[in-house]
Scaffold this active site. Structure first.
Site, PDB file in Angstrom:
ATOM      1  N   LYS A 132      48.772  45.649  50.637  1.00 65.36           N
ATOM      2  CA  LYS A 132      47.732  44.821  51.126  1.00 65.36           C
ATOM      3  C   LYS A 132      47.846  45.095  52.739  1.00 65.36           C
ATOM      4  O   LYS A 132      49.020  44.461  53.224  1.00 65.36           O
ATOM      5  CB  LYS A 132      47.650  43.375  50.740  1.00 65.36           C
ATOM      6  CG  LYS A 132      46.574  42.449  51.402  1.00 65.36           C
ATOM      7  CD  LYS A 132      46.484  41.294  50.693  1.00 65.36           C
ATOM      8  CE  LYS A 132      45.280  40.563  51.580  1.00 65.36           C
ATOM      9  NZ  LYS A 132      45.280  39.118  50.850  1.00 65.36           N
TER      10      LYS A 132
ATOM     11  N   LYS B 193      44.622  47.726  49.054  1.00 66.85           N
ATOM     12  CA  LYS B 193      43.471  46.912  49.571  1.00 66.85           C
ATOM     13  C   LYS B 193      43.507  47.027  51.372  1.00 66.85           C
ATOM     14  O   LYS B 193      44.910  46.830  51.707  1.00 66.85           O
ATOM     15  CB  LYS B 193      43.602  45.653  49.263  1.00 66.85           C
ATOM     16  CG  LYS B 193      42.550  44.489  49.794  1.00 66.85           C
ATOM     17  CD  LYS B 193      43.101  43.211  49.386  1.00 66.85           C
ATOM     18  CE  LYS B 193      42.010  42.100  50.181  1.00 66.85           C
ATOM     19  NZ  LYS B 193      42.381  40.812  50.119  1.00 66.85           N
TER      20      LYS B 193
HETATM   21  C1  PBG Z   1      43.589  35.820  50.360  1.00 65.56           C
HETATM   22  C2  PBG Z   1      42.678  37.036  50.405  1.00 65.56           C
HETATM   23  C3  PBG Z   1      42.014  37.737  51.445  1.00 65.56           C
HETATM   24  C4  PBG Z   1      41.029  38.480  50.402  1.00 65.56           C
HETATM   25  C5  PBG Z   1      41.478  38.624  49.251  1.00 65.56           C
HETATM   26  N1  PBG Z   1      42.374  37.557  48.872  1.00 65.56           N
HETATM   27  C6  PBG Z   1      41.916  37.472  52.705  1.00 65.56           C
HETATM   28  C7  PBG Z   1      42.982  37.793  53.685  1.00 65.56           C
HETATM   29  O1  PBG Z   1      43.982  38.239  52.959  1.00 65.56           O
HETATM   30  O2  PBG Z   1      42.857  37.089  54.642  1.00 65.56           O
HETATM   31  C8  PBG Z   1      40.322  39.515  51.307  1.00 65.56           C
HETATM   32  C9  PBG Z   1      39.113  40.124  50.445  1.00 65.56           C
HETATM   33  C10 PBG Z   1      37.895  40.445  51.046  1.00 65.56           C
HETATM   34  O3  PBG Z   1      37.688  40.737  52.416  1.00 65.56           O
HETATM   35  O4  PBG Z   1      36.955  40.962  50.507  1.00 65.56           O
HETATM   36  N2  PBG Z   1      44.755  36.141  50.914  1.00 65.56           N
END
Ligand code: PBG
Length: 327
Positions: A194, A247
């Site tokens: 991520k 992601k």
């Molecule tokens: C929680 C989380 C996030 C997303 C999914 N789980 C946001 C982040 O890490 O700030 C992003 C999902 C999206 O942008 O659609 N940590």
């Protein structure tokens, strides 16, 4: 002209093109994100994500019914709690927003597959994904609260948990607590690679989870890195992850391909809020054909090697697949 090889032979009609498609998609591989707001009654459109809604606990089953009607049988749940504090304690409350939402869904739709996002950022008053020590997120203290949160989701009836915080060792910590409580068969989908991405902007507006200071670069991955994604995935495999994730999706298709080729676990990709919002905005400006771009973008993720996709377009894509427009 004497040409033995004429690739156009296999492009001559819709029938032959459909016969020769190398990438096949199914509604079964789509996961729809559902946002549940504890303070809300009914349904409220999310401004940052045109076409998406916040659902109150009284109406979360409307979201499920829309999925089922479109042929989507899997969701990932995000919660907006009524109460936030420094340690995000409502994340693991028995009557927390996600826990209540799971029970409401499972009471009516026991076969609808519920994955939960496990993270602290929606629950902490500072918006970081864990417990702070000074201005840093303390990794090892955060593992305890993530594990408790995951366990409470599973106790409420979640089918799978998906930690998205990017702390080191969280998969092992969650696996241990689930096993200790008899949930050996509940899978973990790890947000393994991520990245610290600007594509999460609309989500943070929608989930009320933007950090109040600093950024997430101390725990999410640097977009410059590729080998580090393989390292993160390898660690998650060792720690007991059942599904790996990359992601965002579109800007990281090289990483999707490499993880798909390297690991034999199922691979999920998350087409995040900014990817969706860009298509919506360009379409609203009359610059692109939304339907075709939606199809092409999703297709590219599967062509890159993903086995499943989390997307705000899940319902529309399921319909497009059923019509044969893609997949
Ligand atoms: C929680 C989380 C996030 C997303 C999914 N789980 C946001 C982040 O890490 O700030 C992003 C999902 C999206 O942008 O659609 N940590």
């Amino acid at each position: 002209m004497e040409l033995i090889q004429r690739p156009r032979r296999l492009r001559g009609s819709d029938a032959v093109r459909r016969l020769c498609r190398e990438t096949r998609m199914s509604p079964d591989s789509l996961i729809y994100p559902i946002f549940v707001d504890e303070t809300l009654t009914g349904v409220r459109p999310i401004e940052a994500l045109p076409g998406q809604n916040h659902y109150g606990l009284d109406s979360v089953n409307l979201a499920v019914e829309e999925c089922l009607a479109a042929g989507v049988n899997h969701c990932i749940l995000f919660g907006l709690p009524a109460h936030k504090d420094a340690i995000g304690s409502s994340a693991w409350a028995e009557d927390g927003v996600v826990q209540q939402a799971i029970r409401a869904i499972k009471a009516k739709y026991p076969h609808f597959y519920v994955i939960t996002d496990v993270c602290m950022c929606e629950y902490t008053d500072h918006g970081h994904c864990g417990i702070l020590r000074g201005h840093e997120v303390d990794n090892d203290q955060t593992l305890d609260v993530l594990a408790k949160t995951a366990l409470s989701h599973v106790q409420a009836g979640a089918d799978m948990v998906a930690p998205s915080d990017m702390m080191d060792g969280r998969v092992a910590a969650i696996r241990a607590i689930l096993d200790e409580h008899g949930y050996q068969t509940t899978p973990i989908m790890a947000y393994s690679a991520k990245y610290a991405s600007a594509f999460y902007g609309p989500f943070r507006a929608a989930a009320g989870s933007a950090p109040s200071f600093g950024d997430r670069k101390g725990y999410q991955m640097d977009p410059h890195n590729r080998k580090e994604a393989l390292k993160e995935c390898a660690l998650d495999v060792e720690e007991g992850a059942d599904i790996l994730m990359v992601k965002p999706a579109l800007s990281y298709l090289d990483v999707v391909r490499e993880c798909a080729d390297t690991f034999d676990l199922p691979l999920c990709a998350y087409s995040v809020s900014g990817e969706y919002a860009m298509i919506k905005a360009a379409a609203a400006a009359g610059l692109i054909d939304e339907y075709r771009v939606m199809c092409e973008a999703a297709l590219s993720v599967f062509r890159a090697g993903a086995n499943m996709l989390i997307t705000y377009y899940a319902k529309e894509l399921a319909q497009a697949i059923q019509k044969g427009d893609i997949g």
